[in-house]
Design a protein around this motif. Structure first.
Motif, short mmCIF file in Angstrom:
data_model
loop_
_atom_site.label_atom_id
_atom_site.label_comp_id
_atom_site.label_asym_id
_atom_site.label_seq_id
_atom_site.Cartn_x
_atom_site.Cartn_y
_atom_site.Cartn_z
N THR A 3 0.83 -1.21 0.00
CA THR A 3 0.00 0.00 0.00
C THR A 3 0.86 1.25 0.00
O THR A 3 0.60 2.21 -0.74
CB THR A 3 -0.93 0.00 1.22
N LEU A 4 1.91 1.26 0.82
CA LEU A 4 2.80 2.41 0.88
C LEU A 4 3.54 2.60 -0.44
O LEU A 4 3.75 3.74 -0.89
CB LEU A 4 3.79 2.24 2.03
N ASP B 233 2.43 1.84 -3.41
CA ASP B 233 1.49 2.42 -4.36
C ASP B 233 1.27 3.91 -4.10
O ASP B 233 1.21 4.72 -5.03
CB ASP B 233 0.15 1.68 -4.28
N LEU B 234 1.16 4.29 -2.83
CA LEU B 234 0.95 5.70 -2.49
C LEU B 234 2.16 6.55 -2.86
O LEU B 234 2.03 7.65 -3.41
CB LEU B 234 0.66 5.84 -0.99
N LEU B 235 3.37 6.02 -2.58
CA LEU B 235 4.57 6.77 -2.89
C LEU B 235 4.77 6.89 -4.40
O LEU B 235 5.13 7.96 -4.91
CB LEU B 235 5.78 6.08 -2.24
N ALA C 168 2.39 6.90 -6.65
CA ALA C 168 1.39 7.85 -7.14
C ALA C 168 1.81 9.28 -6.84
O ALA C 168 1.64 10.18 -7.68
CB ALA C 168 0.03 7.54 -6.50
N GLU C 169 2.36 9.51 -5.66
CA GLU C 169 2.79 10.87 -5.29
C GLU C 169 3.88 11.37 -6.21
O GLU C 169 3.86 12.52 -6.67
CB GLU C 169 3.28 10.85 -3.84
N LEU D 279 5.79 9.22 3.78
CA LEU D 279 5.61 7.90 3.18
C LEU D 279 6.90 7.09 3.23
O LEU D 279 6.88 5.88 3.47
CB LEU D 279 5.12 8.05 1.74
#
Length: 286
Positions: free
Chosen positions: A136-137, A139-141, A143-144, A159
């Motif tokens: 999950t992290l 994917d978030l990183l 995307a950022e 993150l």
């Protein structure tokens, strides 16, 4: 109180740097050694090979590599592909992330003075397949960074902090936590010290919390953390003080009180013994 989270935070000096990089085969990138740093390489998409000093390691999407000693290494589509020096791109230089392999690179600058004793058993190179939290992290990183996030922004920094922490947690879950965190007596004392570094701790008070008499407690604590109880208290107080000086504008007297020193003079003397410079100069240099 999460002692492991505190340990990770204590290791960092300054903000981490992070970038997303994409390649199409054939490609090979050499990352130079950075003494006093810890690096993360995360495969978001595709496959590649990690080429450390030893045998190459195949990496797939979702794999995380944590390098804790700043060692040089390389990534390539194939172990036989010639390597080129890698330049960490800035966000403005990232224009095309459409290659078949997408990797997130992140790095912390560290100082040996802040290496937490609970992390000294962590190997120089950790390779693991991410847990659900790690994925999950990632994917978030990704995307950022892909959507134009500044690699030095608070969001990216937070993150990377969490990714580093959860990578360590995943490794400890597989290989076992440090003995100091699994021993009930020592863990009780560590939790208390981290929750209240400003309290006037004594060996007797910590031993009482641990449910042991003074001598057995002091002996067990030193065996499992590498430091006598009050030496650890001082070490953690000054480590926390360094973080407060680096990350806040709190007056020196407030920092001194927060970490258990009754006077600014006593705090400044202890801080200089440990870090080799006065607190005010330290704050101005970071």
């Amino acid at each position: 109180m999460d002692v492991l989270s505190d340990a990770v935070t204590a290791m960092r000096t300054g903000r981490p740097v992070a970038a997303a990089q994409s390649w199409a085969a054939p490609w090979g990138q050499r990352f130079a050694a950075v003494p006093g740093a810890v690096g993360l390489q995360v495969v978001v998409r595709g496959e590649c090979w990690l080429i450390p000093d030893g045998d190459p390691i195949r990496l797939r999407a979702g794999d995380v590599v944590l390098l804790t000693d700043g060692r040089g290494h390389a990534l390539a589509d194939n172990p036989r592909t010639p390597l080129q020096p890698c330049k960490m791109p800035t966000n403005r230089e990232i224009s095309d992330l459409g290659g078949e392999t997408l990797v997130l690179c992140a790095a912390y600058e560290l100082t040996n003075l802040r290496t937490h004793p609970l992390l000294r058993t962590v190997p120089d190179l950790i390779h693991l397949r991410g847990s659900r939290a790690v994925r999950t992290l990632i994917d978030l990183l990704a995307a950022e960074l892909e959507t134009g996030g500044d690699p030095a922004s608070i969001g990216v920094t937070a993150l990377v902090d969490l990714l580093f922490l959860h990578t360590l947690r995943a490794w400890f879950a597989e290989h076992g936590e440090p003995d100091a965190l699994t021993d009930p007596a020592v863990r009780a004392a560590l939790d208390a010290i981290h929750a209240g570094p400003e309290r006037p701790w004594t060996v007797a008070a910590l031993a009482q919390l641990a449910g042991l008499s003074r001598a057995p407690f002091a002996r067990r604590f030193a065996e499992l953390t590498g430091q006598p109880p009050l030496a650890y208290v001082t070490w953690w107080r000054l480590t926390l003080a360094a973080r407060l000086l680096r990350e806040s504008d709190a007056p020196l007297r407030a920092v001194a009180r927060r970490v258990g020193y009754a006077s600014e003079f006593a705090f400044a003397a202890a801080f200089k013994r440990r870090f080799g410079t006065a607190p005010g100069r330290y704050r101005g240099a970071v």
